[in-house]
Scaffold this motif. Structure first.
Motif, PDB file in Angstrom:
ATOM      1  N   ASN A  15      30.260  42.440  -2.930  1.00 34.90           N
ATOM      2  CA  ASN A  15      29.313  43.498  -3.303  1.00 34.90           C
ATOM      3  C   ASN A  15      29.440  44.755  -2.450  1.00 34.90           C
ATOM      4  O   ASN A  15      28.550  45.611  -2.470  1.00 34.90           O
ATOM      5  CB  ASN A  15      27.885  42.958  -3.236  1.00 34.90           C
ATOM      6  CG  ASN A  15      27.619  41.964  -4.341  1.00 34.90           C
ATOM      7  OD1 ASN A  15      27.255  42.342  -5.441  1.00 34.90           O
ATOM      8  ND2 ASN A  15      27.833  40.677  -4.069  1.00 34.90           N
ATOM      9  N   SER A  16      30.534  44.857  -1.718  1.00 33.82           N
ATOM     10  CA  SER A  16      30.780  46.032  -0.882  1.00 33.82           C
ATOM     11  C   SER A  16      32.289  46.226  -0.762  1.00 33.82           C
ATOM     12  O   SER A  16      33.067  45.447  -1.306  1.00 33.82           O
ATOM     13  CB  SER A  16      30.153  45.842   0.507  1.00 33.82           C
ATOM     14  OG  SER A  16      30.896  44.888   1.263  1.00 33.82           O
ATOM     15  N   ALA A  17      32.678  47.220  -0.031  1.00 38.61           N
ATOM     16  CA  ALA A  17      34.102  47.496   0.184  1.00 38.61           C
ATOM     17  C   ALA A  17      34.673  46.721   1.367  1.00 38.61           C
ATOM     18  O   ALA A  17      35.861  46.834   1.669  1.00 38.61           O
ATOM     19  CB  ALA A  17      34.300  48.994   0.395  1.00 38.61           C
ATOM     20  N   TYR A  18      33.853  45.917   2.042  1.00 36.86           N
ATOM     21  CA  TYR A  18      34.308  45.193   3.228  1.00 36.86           C
ATOM     22  C   TYR A  18      35.133  43.969   2.860  1.00 36.86           C
ATOM     23  O   TYR A  18      34.853  43.285   1.875  1.00 36.86           O
ATOM     24  CB  TYR A  18      33.114  44.728   4.069  1.00 36.86           C
ATOM     25  CG  TYR A  18      32.337  45.853   4.690  1.00 36.86           C
ATOM     26  CD1 TYR A  18      32.879  46.609   5.722  1.00 36.86           C
ATOM     27  CD2 TYR A  18      31.059  46.159   4.239  1.00 36.86           C
ATOM     28  CE1 TYR A  18      32.155  47.650   6.295  1.00 36.86           C
ATOM     29  CE2 TYR A  18      30.330  47.191   4.806  1.00 36.86           C
ATOM     30  CZ  TYR A  18      30.887  47.926   5.833  1.00 36.86           C
ATOM     31  OH  TYR A  18      30.181  48.953   6.387  1.00 36.86           O
ATOM     32  N   ARG A  19      36.108  43.681   3.702  1.00 36.36           N
ATOM     33  CA  ARG A  19      36.861  42.430   3.605  1.00 36.36           C
ATOM     34  C   ARG A  19      36.205  41.460   4.586  1.00 36.36           C
ATOM     35  O   ARG A  19      36.167  41.739   5.784  1.00 36.36           O
ATOM     36  CB  ARG A  19      38.324  42.643   3.970  1.00 36.36           C
ATOM     37  CG  ARG A  19      39.050  43.504   2.983  1.00 36.36           C
ATOM     38  CD  ARG A  19      40.471  43.757   3.450  1.00 36.36           C
ATOM     39  NE  ARG A  19      41.173  44.463   2.415  1.00 36.36           N
ATOM     40  CZ  ARG A  19      42.195  43.949   1.740  1.00 36.36           C
ATOM     41  NH1 ARG A  19      42.620  42.745   2.017  1.00 36.36           N
ATOM     42  NH2 ARG A  19      42.780  44.654   0.799  1.00 36.36           N
TER      43      ARG A  19
END
Length: 156
Positions: A15-19
């Motif tokens: 739900n975000s751009a984080y890995r």
């Protein structure tokens, strides 16, 4: 707790751009409201409420505590609706609190905080993702004015 942290980190990644895969877990320490208040006000005890409890506190993330940071969080039985669950860790309200702090963990571990004017800037994202998490679970948000608080707490 590891399985729950993995589940919430996967949710953040989805739900975000984080890995978030293979991210080390922070320590998670469950505290009473009094203990959490003492932890928050350590070093500035003169600012602690006379009652010994700051009811605004649900959790805090301390990036420098422990090998991969530490989440200090209210024990799940102290969170609203806990009595509706055989295991209070299943309460989506408590899980959203943990998720909020895990967003801060991810921000620190990814280096995103290095681009912030101040660490408080990460609050808007943590509050926003928490609101999405609760909506996806069809849970009434205890912070109906979540966007307002996100903006207030994200100020430097």
């Amino acid at each position: 707790m590891d399985a729950l942290i993995d589940l919430l980190l996967d949710w953040i990644g989805d739900n975000s751009a984080y890995r978030t895969s293979n991210l080390p877990h922070p320590d998670v320490i469950e505290l009473s409201p009094q203990q959490l208040t003492r932890e928050f006000y350590s070093g500035v005890a003169h600012l602690m409420p006379d009652s010994g409890i700051d009811e605004r506190l649900n959790a805090l993330y301390a990036a420098g505590d422990g090998p991969h940071g530490t989440v200090y969080i209210l024990a799940p039985k102290a969170v609203a609706d806990a009595g509706h669950f055989e295991d209070p860790h299943d309460n989506p309200l408590w899980r959203e609190i943990l998720l909020h702090e895990l967003v801060h963990h991810v921000q620190h571990m990814s280096g995103a905080v290095e681009g912030y004017a101040c660490v408080a800037m990460g609050e808007a994202e943590a509050y926003g993702l928490g609101g999405i998490y609760l909506r996806q679970r069809h849970v009434t948000d205890p912070l109906p004015n979540r966007n307002f608080w996100a903006a207030i707490y994200a100020r430097c």
